[in-house]
Scaffold this motif. Structure first.
Motif, PDB file in Angstrom:
ATOM      1  N   MET A 220       0.845  -1.201   0.000  1.00 49.66           N
ATOM      2  CA  MET A 220       0.000   0.000   0.000  1.00 49.66           C
ATOM      3  C   MET A 220       0.884   1.257   0.000  1.00 49.66           C
ATOM      4  SD  MET A 220      -3.048  -0.994  -0.333  1.00 49.66           S
ATOM      5  CE  MET A 220      -3.983   0.499  -0.092  1.00 49.66           C
ATOM      6  N   SER A 221       2.023   1.179   0.659  1.00 54.40           N
ATOM      7  CA  SER A 221       2.953   2.315   0.626  1.00 54.40           C
ATOM      8  C   SER A 221       3.496   2.521  -0.782  1.00 54.40           C
ATOM      9  CB  SER A 221       4.115   2.091   1.608  1.00 54.40           C
ATOM     10  OG  SER A 221       3.636   2.211   2.926  1.00 54.40           O
ATOM     11  N   ALA A 222       3.801   1.420  -1.461  1.00 54.17           N
ATOM     12  CA  ALA A 222       4.252   1.533  -2.859  1.00 54.17           C
ATOM     13  C   ALA A 222       3.145   2.174  -3.695  1.00 54.17           C
ATOM     14  CB  ALA A 222       4.608   0.151  -3.407  1.00 54.17           C
ATOM     15  N   GLU A 223       1.915   1.831  -3.364  1.00 55.05           N
ATOM     16  CA  GLU A 223       0.773   2.366  -4.121  1.00 55.05           C
ATOM     17  C   GLU A 223       0.731   3.898  -4.030  1.00 55.05           C
ATOM     18  OE1 GLU A 223      -1.169   0.290  -5.854  1.00 55.05           O
ATOM     19  OE2 GLU A 223      -2.820   1.589  -6.446  1.00 55.05           O
ATOM     20  N   TYR A 224       1.102   4.446  -2.864  1.00 55.48           N
ATOM     21  CA  TYR A 224       1.142   5.911  -2.713  1.00 55.48           C
ATOM     22  C   TYR A 224       2.078   6.528  -3.745  1.00 55.48           C
ATOM     23  CZ  TYR A 224      -1.482   6.900   1.560  1.00 55.48           C
ATOM     24  OH  TYR A 224      -2.474   7.101   2.463  1.00 55.48           O
ATOM     25  N   VAL A 225       3.230   5.892  -3.950  1.00 53.99           N
ATOM     26  CA  VAL A 225       4.218   6.434  -4.893  1.00 53.99           C
ATOM     27  C   VAL A 225       3.685   6.295  -6.318  1.00 53.99           C
ATOM     28  CG1 VAL A 225       6.613   6.302  -5.687  1.00 53.99           C
ATOM     29  CG2 VAL A 225       6.071   5.797  -3.284  1.00 53.99           C
ATOM     30  N   LEU A 226       3.171   5.129  -6.639  1.00 54.72           N
ATOM     31  CA  LEU A 226       2.667   4.902  -8.003  1.00 54.72           C
ATOM     32  C   LEU A 226       1.462   5.791  -8.301  1.00 54.72           C
ATOM     33  CD1 LEU A 226       4.436   2.211  -7.629  1.00 54.72           C
ATOM     34  CD2 LEU A 226       2.963   1.288  -9.383  1.00 54.72           C
ATOM     35  N   ALA A 227       0.627   5.990  -7.294  1.00 56.06           N
ATOM     36  CA  ALA A 227      -0.598   6.781  -7.505  1.00 56.06           C
ATOM     37  C   ALA A 227      -0.271   8.227  -7.873  1.00 56.06           C
ATOM     38  CB  ALA A 227      -1.481   6.733  -6.261  1.00 56.06           C
ATOM     39  N   GLU A 228       0.932   8.686  -7.470  1.00 60.91           N
ATOM     40  CA  GLU A 228       1.343  10.055  -7.828  1.00 60.91           C
ATOM     41  C   GLU A 228       2.000  10.102  -9.201  1.00 60.91           C
ATOM     42  OE1 GLU A 228       0.761  12.932  -6.176  1.00 60.91           O
ATOM     43  OE2 GLU A 228      -0.362  11.816  -4.668  1.00 60.91           O
ATOM     44  N   GLY A 229       2.141   8.945  -9.833  1.00 59.65           N
ATOM     45  CA  GLY A 229       2.670   8.934 -11.205  1.00 59.65           C
ATOM     46  C   GLY A 229       4.073   8.376 -11.342  1.00 59.65           C
ATOM     47  N   ASN A 230       4.712   8.049 -10.220  1.00 61.92           N
ATOM     48  CA  ASN A 230       6.072   7.508 -10.310  1.00 61.92           C
ATOM     49  C   ASN A 230       6.013   5.980 -10.273  1.00 61.92           C
ATOM     50  OD1 ASN A 230       8.753   6.876 -10.173  1.00 61.92           O
ATOM     51  ND2 ASN A 230       9.242   8.328  -8.529  1.00 61.92           N
ATOM     52  N   GLU A 231       6.298   5.373 -11.401  1.00 62.46           N
ATOM     53  CA  GLU A 231       6.195   3.915 -11.477  1.00 62.46           C
ATOM     54  C   GLU A 231       7.538   3.226 -11.277  1.00 62.46           C
ATOM     55  OE1 GLU A 231       4.120   3.499 -15.190  1.00 62.46           O
ATOM     56  OE2 GLU A 231       2.291   4.237 -14.239  1.00 62.46           O
ATOM     57  N   ARG A 232       8.588   4.026 -11.033  1.00 64.57           N
ATOM     58  CA  ARG A 232       9.923   3.431 -10.874  1.00 64.57           C
ATOM     59  C   ARG A 232      10.184   3.121  -9.407  1.00 64.57           C
ATOM     60  NH1 ARG A 232      13.563   7.496 -12.864  1.00 64.57           N
ATOM     61  NH2 ARG A 232      15.174   5.936 -13.191  1.00 64.57           N
ATOM     62  N   VAL A 233       9.505   2.100  -8.920  1.00 66.65           N
ATOM     63  CA  VAL A 233       9.639   1.728  -7.515  1.00 66.65           C
ATOM     64  C   VAL A 233      10.331   0.366  -7.412  1.00 66.65           C
ATOM     65  CG1 VAL A 233       8.368   1.159  -5.396  1.00 66.65           C
ATOM     66  CG2 VAL A 233       7.595   3.049  -6.843  1.00 66.65           C
ATOM     67  N   ILE A 234      11.332   0.318  -6.532  1.00 63.28           N
ATOM     68  CA  ILE A 234      12.044  -0.933  -6.249  1.00 63.28           C
ATOM     69  C   ILE A 234      11.715  -1.260  -4.795  1.00 63.28           C
ATOM     70  CG2 ILE A 234      14.319  -2.020  -6.084  1.00 63.28           C
ATOM     71  CD1 ILE A 234      15.207   0.674  -7.763  1.00 63.28           C
ATOM     72  N   LEU A 235      11.180  -2.437  -4.549  1.00 60.22           N
ATOM     73  CA  LEU A 235      10.874  -2.833  -3.174  1.00 60.22           C
ATOM     74  C   LEU A 235      12.117  -3.458  -2.546  1.00 60.22           C
ATOM     75  CD1 LEU A 235       7.428  -4.448  -3.983  1.00 60.22           C
ATOM     76  CD2 LEU A 235       7.779  -2.294  -2.741  1.00 60.22           C
ATOM     77  N   CYS A 236      12.277  -3.266  -1.243  1.00 63.17           N
ATOM     78  CA  CYS A 236      13.450  -3.845  -0.563  1.00 63.17           C
ATOM     79  C   CYS A 236      13.046  -4.497   0.754  1.00 63.17           C
ATOM     80  CB  CYS A 236      14.512  -2.768  -0.326  1.00 63.17           C
ATOM     81  SG  CYS A 236      15.963  -3.389   0.550  1.00 63.17           S
ATOM     82  N   GLU A 237      13.226  -5.808   0.822  1.00 55.86           N
ATOM     83  CA  GLU A 237      13.018  -6.543   2.086  1.00 55.86           C
ATOM     84  C   GLU A 237      14.287  -6.374   2.915  1.00 55.86           C
ATOM     85  OE1 GLU A 237      10.874  -8.301   3.958  1.00 55.86           O
ATOM     86  OE2 GLU A 237      12.540  -8.842   5.274  1.00 55.86           O
ATOM     87  N   ARG A 238      14.121  -5.902   4.170  1.00 57.09           N
ATOM     88  CA  ARG A 238      15.295  -5.596   4.997  1.00 57.09           C
ATOM     89  C   ARG A 238      15.167  -6.158   6.420  1.00 57.09           C
ATOM     90  NH1 ARG A 238      14.609  -3.709   9.455  1.00 57.09           N
ATOM     91  NH2 ARG A 238      16.096  -1.974   9.453  1.00 57.09           N
ATOM     92  N   GLY A 239      14.270  -7.162   6.562  1.00 65.83           N
ATOM     93  CA  GLY A 239      14.139  -7.785   7.878  1.00 65.83           C
ATOM     94  C   GLY A 239      13.015  -7.187   8.685  1.00 65.83           C
ATOM     95  N   ILE A 240      12.366  -8.064   9.426  1.00 64.95           N
ATOM     96  CA  ILE A 240      11.267  -7.628  10.294  1.00 64.95           C
ATOM     97  C   ILE A 240      11.603  -7.992  11.739  1.00 64.95           C
ATOM     98  CG2 ILE A 240       9.441  -7.660   8.565  1.00 64.95           C
ATOM     99  CD1 ILE A 240       8.763 -10.507   9.418  1.00 64.95           C
ATOM    100  N   ARG A 241      10.906  -7.354  12.651  1.00 66.53           N
ATOM    101  CA  ARG A 241      11.218  -7.579  14.068  1.00 66.53           C
ATOM    102  C   ARG A 241      10.595  -8.895  14.524  1.00 66.53           C
ATOM    103  NH1 ARG A 241      11.725  -2.386  17.432  1.00 66.53           N
ATOM    104  NH2 ARG A 241      13.873  -2.682  16.802  1.00 66.53           N
ATOM    105  N   SER A 242      11.390  -9.709  15.195  1.00 62.28           N
ATOM    106  CA  SER A 242      10.815 -10.928  15.767  1.00 62.28           C
ATOM    107  C   SER A 242      11.340 -11.073  17.188  1.00 62.28           C
ATOM    108  CB  SER A 242      11.141 -12.138  14.884  1.00 62.28           C
ATOM    109  OG  SER A 242      12.461 -12.543  15.096  1.00 62.28           O
ATOM    110  N   PHE A 243      11.176 -12.222  17.789  1.00 62.51           N
ATOM    111  CA  PHE A 243      11.456 -12.359  19.222  1.00 62.51           C
ATOM    112  C   PHE A 243      12.912 -12.690  19.544  1.00 62.51           C
ATOM    113  CE2 PHE A 243       9.838 -16.260  17.426  1.00 62.51           C
ATOM    114  CZ  PHE A 243      10.822 -17.172  17.774  1.00 62.51           C
ATOM    115  N   ASP A 244      13.692 -13.068  18.527  1.00 58.58           N
ATOM    116  CA  ASP A 244      15.022 -13.593  18.820  1.00 58.58           C
ATOM    117  C   ASP A 244      16.110 -12.520  18.717  1.00 58.58           C
ATOM    118  OD1 ASP A 244      17.367 -15.016  19.079  1.00 58.58           O
ATOM    119  OD2 ASP A 244      16.554 -16.761  18.030  1.00 58.58           O
ATOM    120  N   PRO A 245      16.732 -12.184  19.837  1.00 57.58           N
ATOM    121  CA  PRO A 245      17.747 -11.119  19.796  1.00 57.58           C
ATOM    122  C   PRO A 245      19.076 -11.555  19.177  1.00 57.58           C
ATOM    123  CG  PRO A 245      17.569 -12.005  22.010  1.00 57.58           C
ATOM    124  CD  PRO A 245      16.556 -12.740  21.187  1.00 57.58           C
ATOM    125  N   MET A 246      19.171 -12.812  18.752  1.00 58.05           N
ATOM    126  CA  MET A 246      20.438 -13.308  18.186  1.00 58.05           C
ATOM    127  C   MET A 246      20.797 -12.551  16.905  1.00 58.05           C
ATOM    128  SD  MET A 246      22.557 -15.684  19.200  1.00 58.05           S
ATOM    129  CE  MET A 246      21.821 -17.134  19.935  1.00 58.05           C
TER     130      MET A 246
END
Ligand code: PEP
Ligand code: MN
Length: 343
Positions: A220-246
């Motif tokens: 949906m955040s990407a949609e905000y960028v595209l909705a304004e006319g910019n279709e050059r979006v690269i998505l980046c997975e960078r990790g999510i928060r979980s329970f393991d502090p390792m």
């Protein structure tokens, strides 16, 4: 809703469909395919009346409702994969791209040394923060405009396009003067005014996944960028928060094939922030490519112990070279037809 026109439908047919869409108060976007045009209907859910009326218009082959809340971003709307071109670099065109550089721009000599090493190791773009989103207000916040100037200098010296973060809507214009790709960081994934402003820029946008964001929220955040006319979006997975502090975060590589199924946008992976540990950067880089990522963005440093930011996850340029060498065979292996059936 998307309207698929017949092969050979006339401009008049297309205009009639657009007329019906705009008369019902919707926006639209036309995608010219190799054989036929597709018109995407924007805004709130189209009425049943419009849906049925458009089906009867000449030149219309099929009308399909889009089930997802993100429209322009969805593969339903845009079946062909998008290739984002930045200078000579193509992201999403096949061979994965390597983006590398320091977490933060520290100074002229250090940046140039790192940029040259990144290039020699096989990187095709240079990353580096001039404005840093730090957890503590007392940590180094980046060099600001001076950092941008140094990045532009490094680009001149090496030819590598620049990826750098922008944190506020008011900064977009300035950062876009220097950057080739505007990075929107994990902490700003839901900064909607920033997304809108980046959507009005002519620069490509690297949109990182928020570390507590669902995949749908990210799209949906990407949609905000595209909705304004910019279709050059690269998505980046960078990790999510979980329970393991390792590890610093949990790199969600499931997101890669999933997002490639749901959207037409290229997806890259950041194994540096995703793990927070330099010993895990190489294995997770290869795993990301095996999962189908279109590229990697990796933090490197000549002397990680002295790095002003994120030293524990910075790898030496030599290791980047080893990763670059290892990517090719992994990519060749996952291009086998059996695995290609995933998407
Ligand atoms: C970065 O890439 O420098 C960064 C701060 O990443 P993220 O927004 O993913 O934490
Ligand atoms: Mn960092």
């Amino acid at each position: 809703m998307i309207v698929q026109m017949r092969t050979g439908a006339s401009t008049g047919n297309l205009e009639q469909v657009i007329g019906a869409i705009t008369a019902a108060g919707h926006g639209y976007r036309v995608i010219e395919g190799t054989e036929r045009s597709v018109i995407g209907v924007l805004g709130s859910a189209p009425s049943q009346d419009l849906f049925e009326h458009v089906q009867t218009l000449p030149g219309v082959e099929m009308v399909i409702r889009i089930s997802k809340p993100y429209k322009l971003t969805s593969r339903e709307f845009h079946p062909e994969s998008t290739v984002v071109t930045v200078g000579d670099v193509q992201i999403g065109a096949g061979m994965p791209v390597l983006i590398a550089g320091p977490c933060v721009v520290e100074g002229r000599d250090a940046l140039l040394q790192t940029a040259r090493a990144a290039k020699a190791a096989g990187a095709v773009m240079l990353r580096g923060g001039a404005y840093k989103p730090r957890t503590s207000p007392y940590s180094f916040q980046g060099l600001g405009v001076e950092g941008l100037e140094l990045l532009a200098y490094a680009r001149e010296e090496t030819g590598l396009p620049i990826v750098t973060e922008v944190m506020e809507p008011e900064q977009v214009e300035l950062v876009a003067e220097y950057a080739d790709v505007l990075q929107i960081g994990a902490r700003n994934m839901s900064n909607f005014p920033l997304l809108r402003r980046a959507g009005r820029s002519d620069k490509a946008v690297l949109l990182k996944r928020g570390f507590s964001a669902t995949i749908e929220e990210w799209l949906m955040s990407a949609e905000y960028v595209l909705a304004e006319g910019n279709e050059r979006v690269i998505l980046c997975e960078r990790g999510i928060r979980s329970f393991d502090p390792m590890t610093r975060f949990t790199l969600d590589l499931t997101a890669v094939p999933l997002v490639k199924e749901l959207t037409h946008l290229p997806v890259i992976v950041d194994p540096s922030h995703g793990t927070g540990r330099r010993d895990l950067v190489a294995p997770m880089s290869l795993a990301a490519i095996a999962a189908g990522a279109d590229g990697l963005i990796v933090e490197i440093h000549h002397d990680p112990a002295q790095a002003l930011c994120d030293g524990p996850q910075a790898i030496l340029p030599d290791v980047l070279r080893q990763i670059a060498d290892a990517i090719g065979p992994v990519y060749a292996a996952v291009r086998s037809p059996v695995l290609a059936q995933r998407t």
